[in-house]
Design an enzyme around this catalytic site. Structure first.
Site, PDB file in Angstrom:
ATOM      1  N   HIS A 245       9.741   9.677 -26.395  1.00 31.45           N
ATOM      2  CA  HIS A 245       8.332  10.628 -26.069  1.00 31.45           C
ATOM      3  C   HIS A 245       8.607  11.889 -26.306  1.00 31.45           C
ATOM      4  CE1 HIS A 245       5.412  11.625 -23.099  1.00 31.45           C
ATOM      5  NE2 HIS A 245       6.155  12.535 -22.629  1.00 31.45           N
TER       6      HIS A 245
ATOM      7  N   GLU B 137      -3.838  17.952 -10.475  1.00 35.15           N
ATOM      8  CA  GLU B 137      -4.355  18.413 -11.675  1.00 35.15           C
ATOM      9  C   GLU B 137      -5.583  18.400 -11.737  1.00 35.15           C
ATOM     10  OE1 GLU B 137      -2.066  16.350 -14.971  1.00 35.15           O
ATOM     11  OE2 GLU B 137      -3.687  16.181 -16.086  1.00 35.15           O
TER      12      GLU B 137
ATOM     13  N   HIS C 162       0.881  17.152 -25.488  1.00 31.23           N
ATOM     14  CA  HIS C 162       0.815  15.689 -25.061  1.00 31.23           C
ATOM     15  C   HIS C 162      -0.443  14.817 -25.533  1.00 31.23           C
ATOM     16  CE1 HIS C 162       4.247  16.519 -22.649  1.00 31.23           C
ATOM     17  NE2 HIS C 162       4.323  15.236 -22.087  1.00 31.23           N
TER      18      HIS C 162
ATOM     19  N   ARG D 299       0.772  -1.252   0.059  1.00 26.12           N
ATOM     20  CA  ARG D 299      -0.160  -0.080  -0.072  1.00 26.12           C
ATOM     21  C   ARG D 299       0.846   1.283  -0.040  1.00 26.12           C
ATOM     22  NH1 ARG D 299      -3.136  -3.281   3.551  1.00 26.12           N
ATOM     23  NH2 ARG D 299      -4.824  -3.954   2.201  1.00 26.12           N
TER      24      ARG D 299
ATOM     25  N   LYS E 295       8.454  23.221 -13.617  1.00 27.96           N
ATOM     26  CA  LYS E 295       7.677  22.006 -13.134  1.00 27.96           C
ATOM     27  C   LYS E 295       7.194  22.094 -11.630  1.00 27.96           C
ATOM     28  CE  LYS E 295       6.136  17.664 -13.679  1.00 27.96           C
ATOM     29  NZ  LYS E 295       6.101  16.467 -14.477  1.00 27.96           N
TER      30      LYS E 295
ATOM     31  N   HIS F   2       0.760  11.533 -27.050  1.00 31.64           N
ATOM     32  CA  HIS F   2       0.543  10.460 -26.358  1.00 31.64           C
ATOM     33  C   HIS F   2      -0.093   9.369 -27.492  1.00 31.64           C
ATOM     34  CE1 HIS F   2       0.560  11.358 -21.891  1.00 31.64           C
ATOM     35  NE2 HIS F   2       1.737  11.204 -22.214  1.00 31.64           N
TER      36      HIS F   2
ATOM     37  N   ARG G  24      -1.951  22.427 -13.400  1.00 37.99           N
ATOM     38  CA  ARG G  24      -1.076  21.349 -13.853  1.00 37.99           C
ATOM     39  C   ARG G  24      -1.483  20.515 -15.203  1.00 37.99           C
ATOM     40  NH1 ARG G  24       1.401  16.514 -10.087  1.00 37.99           N
ATOM     41  NH2 ARG G  24       2.619  15.897 -11.885  1.00 37.99           N
TER      42      ARG G  24
ATOM     43  N   ASN H 105       0.417  19.319 -20.026  1.00 38.13           N
ATOM     44  CA  ASN H 105       0.198  18.456 -20.988  1.00 38.13           C
ATOM     45  C   ASN H 105       0.215  19.142 -22.458  1.00 38.13           C
ATOM     46  OD1 ASN H 105      -0.502  16.180 -19.493  1.00 38.13           O
ATOM     47  ND2 ASN H 105      -2.249  17.243 -18.602  1.00 38.13           N
TER      48      ASN H 105
ATOM     49  N   LYS I 281       3.808  11.838 -10.586  1.00 39.07           N
ATOM     50  CA  LYS I 281       2.746  11.232 -11.290  1.00 39.07           C
ATOM     51  C   LYS I 281       3.748   9.604 -11.500  1.00 39.07           C
ATOM     52  CE  LYS I 281      -0.013  14.016 -14.013  1.00 39.07           C
ATOM     53  NZ  LYS I 281      -0.229  14.580 -15.405  1.00 39.07           N
TER      54      LYS I 281
ATOM     55  N   GLU J 270      10.709  18.619 -23.697  1.00 40.87           N
ATOM     56  CA  GLU J 270       9.969  18.841 -22.464  1.00 40.87           C
ATOM     57  C   GLU J 270      10.678  20.253 -21.845  1.00 40.87           C
ATOM     58  OE1 GLU J 270       7.286  17.395 -21.683  1.00 40.87           O
ATOM     59  OE2 GLU J 270       7.357  15.272 -21.880  1.00 40.87           O
TER      60      GLU J 270
HETATM   61  N1  LIG Z   1       5.695  11.156 -14.491  1.00 48.04           N
HETATM   62  C1  LIG Z   1       5.677  12.111 -15.305  1.00 48.04           C
HETATM   63  O1  LIG Z   1       5.287  13.364 -14.749  1.00 48.04           O
HETATM   64  C2  LIG Z   1       6.426  11.966 -16.850  1.00 48.04           C
HETATM   65  C3  LIG Z   1       6.590  13.227 -17.500  1.00 48.04           C
HETATM   66  C4  LIG Z   1       7.161  13.218 -18.616  1.00 48.04           C
HETATM   67  C5  LIG Z   1       7.409  11.936 -19.273  1.00 48.04           C
HETATM   68  N2  LIG Z   1       7.100  10.714 -18.495  1.00 48.04           N
HETATM   69  C6  LIG Z   1       7.415   9.559 -19.098  1.00 48.04           C
HETATM   70  O2  LIG Z   1       8.920   9.470 -19.223  1.00 48.04           O
HETATM   71  C7  LIG Z   1       9.100   8.540 -20.135  1.00 48.04           C
HETATM   72  C8  LIG Z   1      10.064   8.643 -20.971  1.00 48.04           C
HETATM   73  O3  LIG Z   1      11.357   9.136 -20.399  1.00 48.04           O
HETATM   74  P1  LIG Z   1      12.832   8.961 -21.056  1.00 48.04           P
HETATM   75  O4  LIG Z   1      12.891   9.784 -22.301  1.00 48.04           O
HETATM   76  O5  LIG Z   1      13.865   9.294 -19.800  1.00 48.04           O
HETATM   77  O6  LIG Z   1      12.773   7.547 -21.350  1.00 48.04           O
HETATM   78  P2  LIG Z   1      13.598   6.176 -21.157  1.00 48.04           P
HETATM   79  O7  LIG Z   1      13.591   5.994 -19.403  1.00 48.04           O
HETATM   80  O8  LIG Z   1      12.955   5.005 -21.833  1.00 48.04           O
HETATM   81  O9  LIG Z   1      15.143   6.398 -21.159  1.00 48.04           O
HETATM   82  C9  LIG Z   1      15.570   6.467 -22.817  1.00 48.04           C
HETATM   83  C10 LIG Z   1      16.586   5.608 -23.137  1.00 48.04           C
HETATM   84  O10 LIG Z   1      17.811   6.164 -22.722  1.00 48.04           O
HETATM   85  C11 LIG Z   1      18.411   5.025 -22.058  1.00 48.04           C
HETATM   86  N3  LIG Z   1      19.223   5.800 -21.046  1.00 48.04           N
HETATM   87  C12 LIG Z   1      18.648   6.118 -19.853  1.00 48.04           C
HETATM   88  N4  LIG Z   1      19.512   6.978 -19.153  1.00 48.04           N
HETATM   89  C13 LIG Z   1      20.796   6.632 -19.787  1.00 48.04           C
HETATM   90  C14 LIG Z   1      22.046   7.166 -19.613  1.00 48.04           C
HETATM   91  N5  LIG Z   1      22.498   8.027 -18.834  1.00 48.04           N
HETATM   92  N6  LIG Z   1      22.873   6.753 -20.643  1.00 48.04           N
HETATM   93  C15 LIG Z   1      22.481   6.052 -21.707  1.00 48.04           C
HETATM   94  N7  LIG Z   1      21.573   5.749 -22.034  1.00 48.04           N
HETATM   95  C16 LIG Z   1      20.493   6.014 -20.950  1.00 48.04           C
HETATM   96  C17 LIG Z   1      17.459   3.994 -21.460  1.00 48.04           C
HETATM   97  O11 LIG Z   1      17.731   2.761 -21.255  1.00 48.04           O
HETATM   98  C18 LIG Z   1      16.268   4.207 -22.608  1.00 48.04           C
HETATM   99  O12 LIG Z   1      16.853   3.333 -23.515  1.00 48.04           O
HETATM  100  C19 LIG Z   1       7.726   8.178 -20.882  1.00 48.04           C
HETATM  101  O13 LIG Z   1       7.307   6.872 -20.440  1.00 48.04           O
HETATM  102  C20 LIG Z   1       6.901   9.338 -20.619  1.00 48.04           C
HETATM  103  O14 LIG Z   1       5.697   8.687 -20.323  1.00 48.04           O
HETATM  104  C21 LIG Z   1       6.608  10.828 -17.331  1.00 48.04           C
END
Ligand SMILES: NC(=O)c1ccc[n+]([C@@H]2O[C@H](COP(=O)([O-])OP(=O)(O)OC[C@H]3O[C@@H](n4cnc5c(N)ncnc54)[C@H](O)[C@@H]3O)[C@@H](O)[C@H]2O)c1
Length: 363
Positions: free
Chosen positions: A266, A238, A249, A122, A228, A253, A242, A246, A143, A185
């Site tokens: 992304h 949100e 997005h 939980r 942010k 998405h 907030r 988006n 999130k 972003e």
């Molecule tokens: N929670 C939120 O508020 C929020 C906001 C924006 C995006 N997101 C989410 O974030 C995700 C995208 O994040 P991302 O772009 O970081 O993607 P990711 O975590 O998939 O990383 C991108 C790629 O880079 C690689 N990688 C990571 N760090 C590395 C490093 N230092 N050196 C070499 N390779 C590395 C990873 O293995 C992956 O292949 C999506 O799922 C999106 O929905 C969430």
């Protein structure tokens, strides 16, 4: 090293950025109340070979048991299957209510590990250790969640980390297309909230090389996190402002889900979504922003890809209607009356279909 605080109605936590930030994690863990009993690092199979041993060596200075669990990389892995494998590992390692999960990776790992922490017994505590530029966004704000094949981020909980420890040194191994993804972003944060930051970025970052790995990149990270954090502080769940985060997005998405998670980054999807939102804004407000063509050209210069013309406008619209922001089947989008000022508007289907056809046909 820079430290800022995220303060919401339910939680306050530090975001520590800068070279050597990881050193802050041991005192932080040792000072947590109730006392921490064990640690589990969740990472992916790209990040773990690069940084897991450094991180576990640092964590072992706490003298606590340190476990790790590695999932495959890529957004398609933000899945039920990996959620379940993390929960199984946590149970097998004997994590209890006072254990802490460490999310070591990009937004995929952060969202997944945060959701695991938010639901294990939980809800237990977790710390974000971001390794991508994009994670300046995803690691802050609480999130967490996973994808469903019917929609992105559809299953999740709000669960804030205890801290975000962000060492920009990690970005040195990040491929350029992932820097580009994260920079989308940063651009979004500027466009929706801070005109002068937008102008600064537009003037100084004409190619991803201009971003570099030094001061300019750290500035982009810090400023992006600040924007942010301000928005999240005002509206944790949100219910209002907030939603402006988006911007880009709604279509973004839909593109990710339609192409298959992990096919486009992304940020590339969000960049296309931002351009589409500007087009819709021009229609809704009856006039384009002066910056519309400037942003269009800039994103092309930075290498953001164009959408494959093979995508179907009708299928994209159907995905957009499944967005969490959609209301009674009407799509809601974040639009810009001007740079630095954003608002949520309902957009009728006929306009969306017409503009999607034009957007996909444009070269
Ligand atoms: N929670 C939120 O508020 C929020 C906001 C924006 C995006 N997101 C989410 O974030 C995700 C995208 O994040 P991302 O772009 O970081 O993607 P990711 O975590 O998939 O990383 C991108 C790629 O880079 C690689 N990688 C990571 N760090 C590395 C490093 N230092 N050196 C070499 N390779 C590395 C990873 O293995 C992956 O292949 C999506 O799922 C999106 O929905 C969430």
């Amino acid at each position: 090293m820079k430290k800022l605080s995220v303060r919401t109605a339910t939680k306050e936590y530090p975001v520590i950025t800068g070279s050597g930030a990881l050193k802050e994690i041991v005192p932080l863990l040792l000072n947590m109340k109730p006392a921490v009993t064990s640690l589990m690092v969740i990472s992916d199979d790209n990040v773990a070979p690069l940084y897991l041993s450094d991180v576990t060596a640092e964590l072992s200075k706490t003298a606590l048991p340190v476990y790790d669990h590695i999932v495959p990389h890529g957004d398609q892995e933000k899945s039920f299957q990996n959620y379940f494998s993390c929960q199984t590992a946590a149970l097998e390692f004997g994590l209890d209510r006072h254990s802490v999960i460490i999310a070591l990776g990009g937004g995929m790992v952060g969202d997944l590990a945060g959701f695991v922490a938010g639901t294990y017994m939980r809800g237990i505590r977790f710390i974000q250790v971001p390794t991508t530029l994009l994670a300046h966004d995803s690691s802050v704000g609480g999130k967490t969640g996973i994808n469903h094949h019917l929609g992105k981020n559809m299953i999740g909980v709000f669960h804030h980390p205890e801290a975000v420890i962000y060492d920009a040194e990690y970005l040195k191994t990040l491929p350029q297309h992932e820097i580009r993804s994260g920079f989308a972003e940063v651009i979004k944060h500027a466009i929706i909230k801070d005109r002068s930051f937008y102008r600064y970025l537009h003037e100084n970052v004409r190619s991803l090389d201009d971003l570099g790995y030094g001061t300019r990149l750290e500035e982009a990270i810090t400023k992006g996190i600040q924007i942010k954090a301000e928005i999240v502080q005002e509206d944790e769940r949100e219910n209002g402002v907030r939603a402006l985060l988006n911007f880009g997005h709604t279509l973004g998405h839909a593109i990710e889900a339609e192409l298959g998670y992990g096919k486009w980054t992304h940020g590339d999807a969000v960049a296309a979504g931002m351009l589409f939102a500007l087009r819709i804004g021009a229609s809704v407000y009856g006039t384009s922003l002066i910056e519309d063509s400037e942003i269009n050209e800039w994103l092309q210069e930075l290498g953001y890809p164009q959408l494959p013309a093979s995508l179907s406008p009708e299928k994209l619209l159907s995905r957009m209607k499944k967005d969490k922001k959609a209301h009674s089947g009407t799509v809601k989008m974040v639009l810009l009356p001007e740079i630095g000022k954003a608002e949520v508007r309902e957009v009728p289907d006929p306009l969306l279909i017409e503009e999607l056809h034009k957007f996909l046909a444009a070269k």
